[in-house]
Design a protein around this motif. Sequence first.
Motif, PDB file in Angstrom:
ATOM      1  N   ASP A   1       0.656  -1.481   0.445  1.00  0.00           N
ATOM      2  CA  ASP A   1       0.251   0.165  -0.082  1.00  0.00           C
ATOM      3  C   ASP A   1       0.836   1.493   0.455  1.00  0.00           C
ATOM      4  OD1 ASP A   1      -2.084   2.035  -0.264  1.00  0.00           O
ATOM      5  OD2 ASP A   1      -2.234   0.998   2.181  1.00  0.00           O
ATOM      6  N   HIS A   2       0.511   2.278  -1.099  1.00  0.00           N
ATOM      7  CA  HIS A   2       1.527   3.338  -1.310  1.00  0.00           C
ATOM      8  C   HIS A   2       0.578   4.453  -1.034  1.00  0.00           C
ATOM      9  CE1 HIS A   2       3.520   5.948  -3.364  1.00  0.00           C
ATOM     10  NE2 HIS A   2       4.733   5.894  -3.195  1.00  0.00           N
ATOM     11  N   PRO A   3       1.185   5.509  -0.414  1.00  0.00           N
ATOM     12  CA  PRO A   3       0.380   6.992   0.466  1.00  0.00           C
ATOM     13  C   PRO A   3      -0.131   7.122  -1.676  1.00  0.00           C
ATOM     14  CG  PRO A   3       2.126   7.186   1.055  1.00  0.00           C
ATOM     15  CD  PRO A   3       2.900   5.634   0.419  1.00  0.00           C
ATOM     16  N   GLU A   4       0.420   7.253  -2.573  1.00  0.00           N
ATOM     17  CA  GLU A   4      -0.263   7.836  -3.065  1.00  0.00           C
ATOM     18  C   GLU A   4      -0.706   7.005  -4.312  1.00  0.00           C
ATOM     19  OE1 GLU A   4       1.431  11.571  -5.129  1.00  0.00           O
ATOM     20  OE2 GLU A   4       2.788  11.992  -3.599  1.00  0.00           O
ATOM     21  N   ILE A   5      -0.493   6.291  -5.010  1.00  0.00           N
ATOM     22  CA  ILE A   5      -0.562   5.026  -6.127  1.00  0.00           C
ATOM     23  C   ILE A   5      -1.551   3.840  -5.085  1.00  0.00           C
ATOM     24  CG2 ILE A   5       1.417   5.439  -6.985  1.00  0.00           C
ATOM     25  CD1 ILE A   5       2.587   3.581  -7.133  1.00  0.00           C
ATOM     26  N   GLY A   6      -1.258   3.530  -4.589  1.00  0.00           N
ATOM     27  CA  GLY A   6      -2.626   3.138  -3.378  1.00  0.00           C
ATOM     28  C   GLY A   6      -1.940   1.629  -3.500  1.00  0.00           C
ATOM     29  N   GLU A   7      -2.436   0.632  -3.567  1.00  0.00           N
ATOM     30  CA  GLU A   7      -2.374  -1.104  -3.141  1.00  0.00           C
ATOM     31  C   GLU A   7      -2.072  -1.385  -5.135  1.00  0.00           C
ATOM     32  OE1 GLU A   7      -5.341  -3.407  -1.711  1.00  0.00           O
ATOM     33  OE2 GLU A   7      -4.977  -2.854   0.332  1.00  0.00           O
ATOM     34  N   SER A   8       0.340  -1.501  -4.442  1.00  0.00           N
ATOM     35  CA  SER A   8       0.209  -2.077  -5.914  1.00  0.00           C
ATOM     36  C   SER A   8       0.977  -3.507  -5.773  1.00  0.00           C
ATOM     37  CB  SER A   8       1.218  -0.685  -7.014  1.00  0.00           C
ATOM     38  OG  SER A   8       0.016   0.704  -7.179  1.00  0.00           O
ATOM     39  N   ARG A   9       1.297  -4.443  -7.374  1.00  0.00           N
ATOM     40  CA  ARG A   9       1.770  -5.729  -6.789  1.00  0.00           C
ATOM     41  C   ARG A   9       3.132  -5.204  -7.347  1.00  0.00           C
ATOM     42  NH1 ARG A   9      -2.052  -9.476  -9.322  1.00  0.00           N
ATOM     43  NH2 ARG A   9      -2.707  -7.968 -11.271  1.00  0.00           N
ATOM     44  N   PHE A  10       3.947  -5.808  -6.289  1.00  0.00           N
ATOM     45  CA  PHE A  10       5.491  -5.619  -6.431  1.00  0.00           C
ATOM     46  C   PHE A  10       6.030  -7.338  -6.909  1.00  0.00           C
ATOM     47  CE2 PHE A  10       4.595  -1.908  -4.919  1.00  0.00           C
ATOM     48  CZ  PHE A  10       5.313  -0.978  -5.138  1.00  0.00           C
ATOM     49  N   THR A  11       7.288  -7.154  -7.921  1.00  0.00           N
ATOM     50  CA  THR A  11       7.560  -8.484  -7.519  1.00  0.00           C
ATOM     51  C   THR A  11       8.843  -8.962  -6.608  1.00  0.00           C
ATOM     52  OG1 THR A  11       9.753  -7.609  -8.624  1.00  0.00           O
ATOM     53  CG2 THR A  11       8.103  -8.164  -9.968  1.00  0.00           C
ATOM     54  N   SER A  12       8.986 -10.332  -5.969  1.00  0.00           N
ATOM     55  CA  SER A  12       9.399 -10.274  -4.932  1.00  0.00           C
ATOM     56  C   SER A  12      10.904 -10.874  -5.061  1.00  0.00           C
ATOM     57  CB  SER A  12       9.201 -11.720  -3.954  1.00  0.00           C
ATOM     58  OG  SER A  12       7.593 -11.213  -3.808  1.00  0.00           O
ATOM     59  N   PRO A  13      11.755 -11.395  -4.469  1.00  0.00           N
ATOM     60  CA  PRO A  13      12.971 -11.585  -4.368  1.00  0.00           C
ATOM     61  C   PRO A  13      12.570 -13.281  -5.207  1.00  0.00           C
ATOM     62  CG  PRO A  13      12.899 -10.732  -2.827  1.00  0.00           C
ATOM     63  CD  PRO A  13      12.253 -10.428  -2.980  1.00  0.00           C
ATOM     64  N   PRO A  14      13.509 -13.298  -5.949  1.00  0.00           N
ATOM     65  CA  PRO A  14      13.144 -14.972  -6.479  1.00  0.00           C
ATOM     66  C   PRO A  14      13.497 -16.331  -5.554  1.00  0.00           C
ATOM     67  CG  PRO A  14      15.366 -14.068  -7.754  1.00  0.00           C
ATOM     68  CD  PRO A  14      14.766 -12.878  -6.547  1.00  0.00           C
ATOM     69  N   PHE A  15      13.350 -16.443  -4.915  1.00  0.00           N
ATOM     70  CA  PHE A  15      13.783 -17.911  -3.802  1.00  0.00           C
ATOM     71  C   PHE A  15      12.868 -17.447  -2.620  1.00  0.00           C
ATOM     72  CE2 PHE A  15      17.478 -14.167  -3.315  1.00  0.00           C
ATOM     73  CZ  PHE A  15      17.323 -14.254  -1.936  1.00  0.00           C
ATOM     74  N   LEU A  16      13.019 -18.474  -2.117  1.00  0.00           N
ATOM     75  CA  LEU A  16      12.154 -18.928   0.108  1.00  0.00           C
ATOM     76  C   LEU A  16      12.972 -19.169   0.360  1.00  0.00           C
ATOM     77  CD1 LEU A  16       8.940 -20.837  -1.081  1.00  0.00           C
ATOM     78  CD2 LEU A  16       8.836 -18.530  -1.382  1.00  0.00           C
ATOM     79  N   LEU A  17      13.319 -17.955   1.342  1.00  0.00           N
ATOM     80  CA  LEU A  17      13.836 -18.595   2.892  1.00  0.00           C
ATOM     81  C   LEU A  17      13.219 -19.679   4.004  1.00  0.00           C
ATOM     82  CD1 LEU A  17      16.438 -15.109   2.658  1.00  0.00           C
ATOM     83  CD2 LEU A  17      17.449 -17.281   2.066  1.00  0.00           C
ATOM     84  N   ASP A  18      13.748 -20.551   4.158  1.00  0.00           N
ATOM     85  CA  ASP A  18      12.787 -21.743   5.072  1.00  0.00           C
ATOM     86  C   ASP A  18      11.266 -21.433   4.851  1.00  0.00           C
ATOM     87  OD1 ASP A  18      15.067 -22.198   6.434  1.00  0.00           O
ATOM     88  OD2 ASP A  18      15.072 -20.990   8.412  1.00  0.00           O
ATOM     89  N   ASP A  19      11.706 -21.560   3.575  1.00  0.00           N
ATOM     90  CA  ASP A  19       9.315 -21.152   3.013  1.00  0.00           C
ATOM     91  C   ASP A  19       9.023 -20.327   3.044  1.00  0.00           C
ATOM     92  OD1 ASP A  19       9.916 -24.200   1.831  1.00  0.00           O
ATOM     93  OD2 ASP A  19       9.802 -25.250   3.850  1.00  0.00           O
ATOM     94  N   GLU A  20       9.627 -19.136   3.441  1.00  0.00           N
ATOM     95  CA  GLU A  20       9.143 -17.864   3.292  1.00  0.00           C
ATOM     96  C   GLU A  20       9.809 -16.584   2.190  1.00  0.00           C
ATOM     97  OE1 GLU A  20       8.393 -15.913   7.530  1.00  0.00           O
ATOM     98  OE2 GLU A  20       8.577 -18.486   8.080  1.00  0.00           O
ATOM     99  N   ARG A  21       8.977 -16.315   2.388  1.00  0.00           N
ATOM    100  CA  ARG A  21       8.845 -14.591   1.524  1.00  0.00           C
ATOM    101  C   ARG A  21       9.954 -14.032   2.299  1.00  0.00           C
ATOM    102  NH1 ARG A  21       9.750 -15.567  -3.667  1.00  0.00           N
ATOM    103  NH2 ARG A  21       8.025 -16.603  -5.193  1.00  0.00           N
ATOM    104  N   VAL A  22      10.440 -13.031   1.256  1.00  0.00           N
ATOM    105  CA  VAL A  22      10.869 -11.661   1.969  1.00  0.00           C
ATOM    106  C   VAL A  22      10.094 -10.605   2.221  1.00  0.00           C
ATOM    107  CG1 VAL A  22      12.658  -9.893   2.469  1.00  0.00           C
ATOM    108  CG2 VAL A  22      13.333 -12.344   2.184  1.00  0.00           C
ATOM    109  N   ASN A  23       9.611  -9.987   2.846  1.00  0.00           N
ATOM    110  CA  ASN A  23       8.280  -9.121   3.024  1.00  0.00           C
ATOM    111  C   ASN A  23       8.975  -7.371   2.678  1.00  0.00           C
ATOM    112  OD1 ASN A  23       6.742 -10.434   4.135  1.00  0.00           O
ATOM    113  ND2 ASN A  23       7.277 -10.270   5.970  1.00  0.00           N
ATOM    114  N   LEU A  24       7.986  -6.824   1.133  1.00  0.00           N
ATOM    115  CA  LEU A  24       8.992  -6.630   0.788  1.00  0.00           C
ATOM    116  C   LEU A  24       8.219  -4.856   1.930  1.00  0.00           C
ATOM    117  CD1 LEU A  24       8.554  -6.618  -3.034  1.00  0.00           C
ATOM    118  CD2 LEU A  24      10.335  -6.845  -1.398  1.00  0.00           C
ATOM    119  N   LYS A  25       9.288  -4.118   1.800  1.00  0.00           N
ATOM    120  CA  LYS A  25       8.863  -2.221   2.684  1.00  0.00           C
ATOM    121  C   LYS A  25       8.746  -1.272   1.765  1.00  0.00           C
ATOM    122  CE  LYS A  25      11.629  -3.088   6.201  1.00  0.00           C
ATOM    123  NZ  LYS A  25      12.365  -4.712   6.152  1.00  0.00           N
ATOM    124  N   ARG A  26       7.900  -0.775   1.306  1.00  0.00           N
ATOM    125  CA  ARG A  26       7.068   0.133   0.238  1.00  0.00           C
ATOM    126  C   ARG A  26       8.313   1.326  -0.188  1.00  0.00           C
ATOM    127  NH1 ARG A  26       6.166   6.033   1.290  1.00  0.00           N
ATOM    128  NH2 ARG A  26       5.924   5.910   3.026  1.00  0.00           N
TER     129      ARG A  26
END
Length: 405
Positions: free
Chosen positions: A347-372
Motif C-alpha cells: 500500500d502506497h500513499p499516492e498510488i494505493g495498493e500495487s503488486r511488486f515482484t519478490s526476490p526470486p527465492f524462499l528462505l525457510d519456505d517464506e517470502r521476504v516481506n518488501l517495504k514500500r
Amino acid sequence: MQADFLKGIRFADFTWAGAGPFSTKIFSDFGAEVLKIEGKSRADPVRVGGPFRDGIFGINRSGYFASRNTGKKSVAINLKNPTSRETIYDIIRQSDVVSNNFGPGAMERLGLGYDDVKAIKPDIIYLAMPMYGENGPLANLLGVGMTISAVTGLMWQTGYEGEGPLGPGTHFPDHAANPYHAAFAVMAALRHRRATGKGMKIDLSQVESTINCMGLAFLEHAVTGVERERLGNRSPHHAPHNIFRCAGEDDWCAVAVTSDAQWRALCDAIGDEELAADPALATAEGRLADVERIEKAVGAWTATRDATAVMMELQAKGVPAGVVASSRYLMDEDQQLKHRGYWQVIDHPEIGESRFTSPPFLLDDERVNLKRPPLIGEHTDSVLTDILGYTPERVRALHAEGVLE
C-alpha cells in the motif's frame, strides 16, 4: 519474513534510473539502510518517466521507480548547491557504501569521487558502474539499456534469419546482469572489509557484466571460429525448437525438443505416425535438415488448442514446453506464481495498493516481506536529525538555503 540479515549496513545511494537502483534495492530488501540521495530540481528520470498509476503524472506515482526502490529512505538534497557538500560528507561519514551509476567524472565534478570520499571515510566501499568502466578509450560514451544491449552482442544474435538485429524487448542489462553483479561485488567488498578493515573501489563495467550473459555465442566462436547466425527462436543444435501459434487471438507456446526420446514423445503427443516412422527424423541432424516440415506439423496441432493445454499435454509426455506469457498472464493467470506468493501487494500513499515482484527465492519456505518505496524527500529531516545529529534549527536553515529540497 522480515529480512534483517544486512541490518547495520548503510548506503549513501546516488544511483538513478534502472541498473543502479535495482542493485541497491537488493540490499534494502534484506535489511540494509539505503539512503537514496536525490533531488526535486533534477529528479530520477524513472520518477518522471512512468508508467504512472492510472495514467496520472506525479513524481511519486511511477511504477518503475516504485519497483526499483522498495524499502529505501529518500533524502532530497540539491547537489548543485555549493553548500550541500558538507551535509553530503556528513552522510558519507555515517555510511558503509557509496554507490553511483553515472558516467566517469560526474561524481568527481560534485566533489564526490573515490579519492574525495576516501579522504573523509578511509574504509568506504565505493561502487561505480558506468557503461564501459571508468577508464579506457570508450569510457566516456553514454550508456543506457538499449545501447548496452547493442554493444555487448545481445542484439546481434537476437533476430530472425536473413533479417537485422533485434533488441530483447526491454532494457535487459538494467534488470538482470548488471544489478546482480554489482550486488555480488559489494557483498564481496563488505566481507573483505570485515576481514581486513579496508574499504575498496568497485569499478563495474555494465558492458562487461552483460557480456557474461552471452556465453554460448562467444564459446562457439572461440571453439569453431564461426560467428553464430541469427535464427530467431530456432536452435542450431535441436529441432523442433520454436514458438507455435495456438488457438486464441495472440496465444503461443514454446516447444524445445532436445533429445531423440523427446522427439518420439512429441510425435506421440501430436499423433503424427508419419513423422514418428520416418528414420531420417530419428536424429537431431535429420530433424534440422527437415525443420520446415516438422514445424508445419507441430503448428497444425497447436493451432487448435489452448496454449496452456499445449504446455501441459507436452509436459506430461516429457517434452519441454512453455506458454509464451504476457504480463497479464504472469500477474493474473500463472498458478505457480500465485501458489508461491511471488507477487506482493504494498500500500502506497499516492498510488494505493500495487503488486511488486519478490526476490526470486524462499528462505525457510517464506517470502521476504518488501517495504514500500519512498516519497521524494520523505526522510530528509529524520535522516539529518536522527543519523547526523543535526538540530531542528539547522535543518530548517538548510531548507531555507535551498540545500534541502
